[in-house]
Design an enzyme around this catalytic site. Structure first.
Site, PDB file in Angstrom:
ATOM      1  N   GLU A 248      -8.443   0.816  -5.932  1.00 14.20           N
ATOM      2  CA  GLU A 248      -8.246   2.239  -6.230  1.00 14.20           C
ATOM      3  C   GLU A 248      -6.800   2.506  -6.597  1.00 14.20           C
ATOM      4  OE1 GLU A 248      -9.463   4.170  -2.625  1.00 14.20           O
ATOM      5  OE2 GLU A 248     -11.583   3.824  -3.024  1.00 14.20           O
ATOM      6  N   LYS A 250      -3.286   3.870  -5.903  1.00 11.58           N
ATOM      7  CA  LYS A 250      -2.532   4.303  -4.718  1.00 11.58           C
ATOM      8  C   LYS A 250      -1.745   5.517  -5.174  1.00 11.58           C
ATOM      9  CE  LYS A 250       0.623   2.900  -1.053  1.00 11.58           C
ATOM     10  NZ  LYS A 250       1.137   4.224  -0.871  1.00 11.58           N
ATOM     11  N   ARG A 270      -1.439  13.410   8.157  1.00 11.86           N
ATOM     12  CA  ARG A 270      -1.587  12.176   8.938  1.00 11.86           C
ATOM     13  C   ARG A 270      -0.846  12.276  10.267  1.00 11.86           C
ATOM     14  NH1 ARG A 270       1.011   8.434   4.555  1.00 11.86           N
ATOM     15  NH2 ARG A 270       1.343   6.760   6.043  1.00 11.86           N
ATOM     16  N   PHE A 341     -10.869   9.546  -1.024  1.00 18.86           N
ATOM     17  CA  PHE A 341     -11.167   8.113  -1.027  1.00 18.86           C
ATOM     18  C   PHE A 341     -12.001   7.648   0.160  1.00 18.86           C
ATOM     19  CE2 PHE A 341      -6.702   8.585   0.367  1.00 18.86           C
ATOM     20  CZ  PHE A 341      -6.826   8.153   1.674  1.00 18.86           C
ATOM     21  N   LYS A 423      -2.263  -2.548   0.407  1.00 16.04           N
ATOM     22  CA  LYS A 423      -1.559  -1.775  -0.622  1.00 16.04           C
ATOM     23  C   LYS A 423      -0.660  -2.691  -1.437  1.00 16.04           C
ATOM     24  CE  LYS A 423       1.813  -0.393   2.863  1.00 16.04           C
ATOM     25  NZ  LYS A 423       2.392   0.648   3.668  1.00 16.04           N
TER      26      LYS A 423
HETATM   27  P1  AMP Z   1       2.143   3.713   2.763  1.00 16.14           P
HETATM   28  O1  AMP Z   1       2.421   5.183   2.967  1.00 16.14           O
HETATM   29  O2  AMP Z   1       3.044   3.057   1.786  1.00 16.14           O
HETATM   30  O3  AMP Z   1       1.945   2.974   4.053  1.00 16.14           O
HETATM   31  O4  AMP Z   1       0.716   3.619   2.036  1.00 16.14           O
HETATM   32  C1  AMP Z   1      -0.479   4.058   2.602  1.00 16.14           C
HETATM   33  C2  AMP Z   1      -0.776   5.471   2.152  1.00 16.14           C
HETATM   34  O5  AMP Z   1      -1.158   5.524   0.788  1.00 16.14           O
HETATM   35  C3  AMP Z   1      -1.953   6.104   2.841  1.00 16.14           C
HETATM   36  O6  AMP Z   1      -1.628   6.555   4.127  1.00 16.14           O
HETATM   37  C4  AMP Z   1      -2.326   7.241   1.902  1.00 16.14           C
HETATM   38  O7  AMP Z   1      -1.578   8.398   2.228  1.00 16.14           O
HETATM   39  C5  AMP Z   1      -1.852   6.733   0.544  1.00 16.14           C
HETATM   40  N1  AMP Z   1      -2.932   6.493  -0.420  1.00 16.14           N
HETATM   41  C6  AMP Z   1      -2.842   6.800  -1.725  1.00 16.14           C
HETATM   42  N2  AMP Z   1      -3.951   6.460  -2.388  1.00 16.14           N
HETATM   43  C7  AMP Z   1      -4.807   5.926  -1.487  1.00 16.14           C
HETATM   44  C8  AMP Z   1      -6.139   5.389  -1.570  1.00 16.14           C
HETATM   45  N3  AMP Z   1      -6.796   5.306  -2.727  1.00 16.14           N
HETATM   46  N4  AMP Z   1      -6.682   4.914  -0.420  1.00 16.14           N
HETATM   47  C9  AMP Z   1      -6.023   4.966   0.748  1.00 16.14           C
HETATM   48  N5  AMP Z   1      -4.764   5.471   0.882  1.00 16.14           N
HETATM   49  C10 AMP Z   1      -4.162   5.953  -0.220  1.00 16.14           C
END
Ligand code: AMP
Length: 565
Positions: A248, A250, A270, A341, A423
């Site tokens: 998906e 990000k 969150r 998502f 990610k």
């Molecule tokens: P990070 O903030 O770098 O730890 O990345 C994780 C975050 O990406 C999640 O907590 C979501 O807020 C965001 N995110 C964006 N797109 C998606 C997606 N398709 N699925 C899950 N999380 C996503």
């Protein structure tokens, strides 16, 4: 219950660093605990984690209260605080002095402590400070030295006894289920579903695991979100997840968890904060374009330019999360699109145990796509590296951060960083770190803090990895400024030495950097070269900042890249 019993427990738990010993102490304490509300005090809270009412007492007010309750000049309290560095210990010391001269005192109970502490967040308007002061002083004048120590630490939100929610989970397992490891998952599920240790404790105390199994998700109660692990290459993602898997976008926005029951919609971040009022248009989209009587959706809200419709980065819409006034104007100027998502609950049934592919299919069934309002997150299902790379490129071209790779059969695990969701972001490295110190500037920046110490997380500890000043603006109109950061950090000061100050870890920032180096200058053992501030992460909790382990992984990866050119 006598508060002294709880203080003794705090002492005992802090006296060891060994995990199993801590669990043992917690388990013994829980066996004799009657008042379930004390569960909140174990972690230094007064309500369940999702409740937004916090004690929120500044160090300054704590100093005044110690001074008043112990009859000590406040200058002396500050002096001692600077010398010892722990305001709780200062309270302990002066209470001991006072005790030697006076004999009388009331016996403090946990009920009285909770009663007074719970009044603090309710106070508003004129005379608030005075009223807060007398509620705290009332407790401190009845406290023994050791009680004063933990009361003050609870007040300022820094209990320092080294236990976490998981210590309590294992404590419950040992106290009420003979440490039967098969039940650990069930207790965790009950904690995930309620986010309320008092409820879990009350049910667990009866010793019937069946009763715990019945604890379900509830609409309107925020849930901790599932978190992703990081990988660097798509190939690594396929290796870890198996093929095919879901890929998906990000999205570069902020997480929004949407609860709906009949006509009522509630939105949480969150950090479990209720932000429904800030996003009236999202409430409308959900009511109009999502089918179902009740559901919980997991999504990312992203901003787009109101005229060009081009997607913008997180920083440009972050003010929408906090702003409580001019909502309509902000809604027009900074519109958001919701990208759904995941789904955790649907029409009376939890979806957490369903495989991801089924959850995704359900999303597609119930949401009618309305671009620039609410849509399903863009997704492909593939095991083909070429297709995956093309999709990744497209995500970046659409101004998003990268991609997420997800195992099609995985269940949803609230609050956990799982290997089933990965990610991937491009090589431009970035980290989310907490500001733990700063130095006051000189010249045109005098009066403002101008260089900020950044720390990563290792368990419950925060370790320094560098200093940042670059990327922060001189004027507030240009973005996040030195003045704004200084104002945010001042109430968090815990120690000062000349121009240097240290803070309670609270303000989280995103930074990019060029390289990680080994360094004896910072207690993490690492230093960031050329860090640059990019955003204030008001949407992230401390538990989600970059860990020491992740920094070490980034270092190893960077070395590998050098070697292979
Ligand atoms: P990070 O903030 O770098 O730890 O990345 C994780 C975050 O990406 C999640 O907590 C979501 O807020 C965001 N995110 C964006 N797109 C998606 C997606 N398709 N699925 C899950 N999380 C996503």
């Amino acid at each position: 219950m006598k508060y002294s019993k709880l203080a003794e427990f705090y002492e005992e738990v802090s006296s060891t660093t060994k995990r199993l010993e801590k669990i043992d102490i917690v388990s013994k304490f829980l066996k004799h605990l009657d008042n379930k509300e004390v569960m909140y005090l174990l972690l230094g809270d007064i309500y369940p984690e999702y409740d937004e009412r916090r004690i929120g007492i500044s160090n300054q007010l704590a100093i005044k209260a110690i001074s008043k309750a112990t009859g000590t000049d406040s200058k002396k309290v500050v002096q001692e605080w600077k010398a010892i560095g722990d305001i709780g210990k200062v309270a302990e010391k002066f209470t001991l002095h006072k005790r030697q001269s006076t004999l009388h005192s009331h016996i403090l109970t946990t009920e009285k402590v909770l009663e007074n502490l719970r009044k603090l967040p309710e106070l508003e308007g004129k005379g608030t400070v005075g009223k807060k002061l007398s509620l705290i002083t009332e407790l401190l004048t009845s406290a023994t030295p050791i009680e004063a120590l933990y009361l003050v630490r609870t007040l300022i939100g820094d209990l320092r006894i080294g236990i976490q929610e998981s210590t309590i989970k294992y404590g419950i397992l040992k106290a009420f289920f003979k440490n039967n490891k098969d039940y650990e998952y069930k207790i965790q599920q009950a904690i995930d579903n309620t986010n309320d240790l008092a409820i879990v404790f009350e049910i667990a105390k009866k010793g019937k695991i069946r009763d715990l199994e019945k604890v379900q998700l509830e609409i309107g109660k925020p849930i901790k979100v599932m978190l992703a692990q990081k990988v660097v290459k798509i190939e690594d993602g396929f290796k870890a997840l198996g093929t095919p898997c879901a890929i998906e976008y990000k999205y570069d926005g902020f997480r929004l968890i949407i609860h709906k029951q009949r006509n009522k919609v509630i939105l949480f971040t969150r950090r479990l904060e209720n932000v429904t009022k800030q996003f009236p248009e999202v409430v409308e989209y959900v009511l109009k374009y999502v089918k179902g009587d009740s559901f919980i959706l997991d999504s990312e809200a992203i901003g787009y330019h109101k005229k060009t419709k081009e997607y913008t980065e997180f920083q440009s819409i972050s003010q929408r999360i906090r702003r409580k006034y001019d909502i309509e104007k902000l809604q027009k100027d900074l519109p958001v699109e919701i990208n759904v998502f995941d789904i955790l609950y649907y029409n009376g049934k939890s979806q957490l145990e369903e495989p991801f592919k089924k959850r995704t299919a359900l999303i597609k069934k119930i949401i009618r796509n309305h671009p620039y309002k609410i849509i399903h997150a863009k997704q492909i299902i593939t095991g083909n590296i070429k297709k995956a790379k093309e999709f990744y490129k497209k995500a970046l071209k659409d101004n998003q951060e990268g991609i997420m790779m997800k195992n099609l059969n995985a269940t949803y695990k609230p609050g956990r960083r799982v290997g089933n969701m990965l990610k991937i972001k491009p090589e431009e490295r970035d980290l989310d770190l907490v500001i733990t110190g700063a130095e006051y500037g000189t010249g045109k920046r005098s009066g403002w803090m101008s260089s900020f110490i950044l720390s990563c997380r290792k368990g419950n500890k925060y370790l320094e990895v560098g200093k940042v000043g670059t990327g922060i603006k001189e004027k507030s109109e240009q973005g996040v400024s030195f003045e704004e950061l200084t104002k945010k950090l001042k109430p968090l000061i815990i120690k000062e030495e000349g121009k240097k100050v240290w803070f309670k870890p609270k303000i989280i920032v995103s930074v990019t950097y060029q390289e990680i180096q080994k360094s004896p200058n910072y207690n993490s053992g690492w230093a960031l070269r050329f860090p640059r501030f990019t955003a204030l992460r008001i949407d992230k909790p401390l538990s989600e900042i970059t860990t020491l382990e992740e920094i070490e992984i980034d270092f190893k990866h960077q070395k590998k890249n050098y070697r292979y050119g």
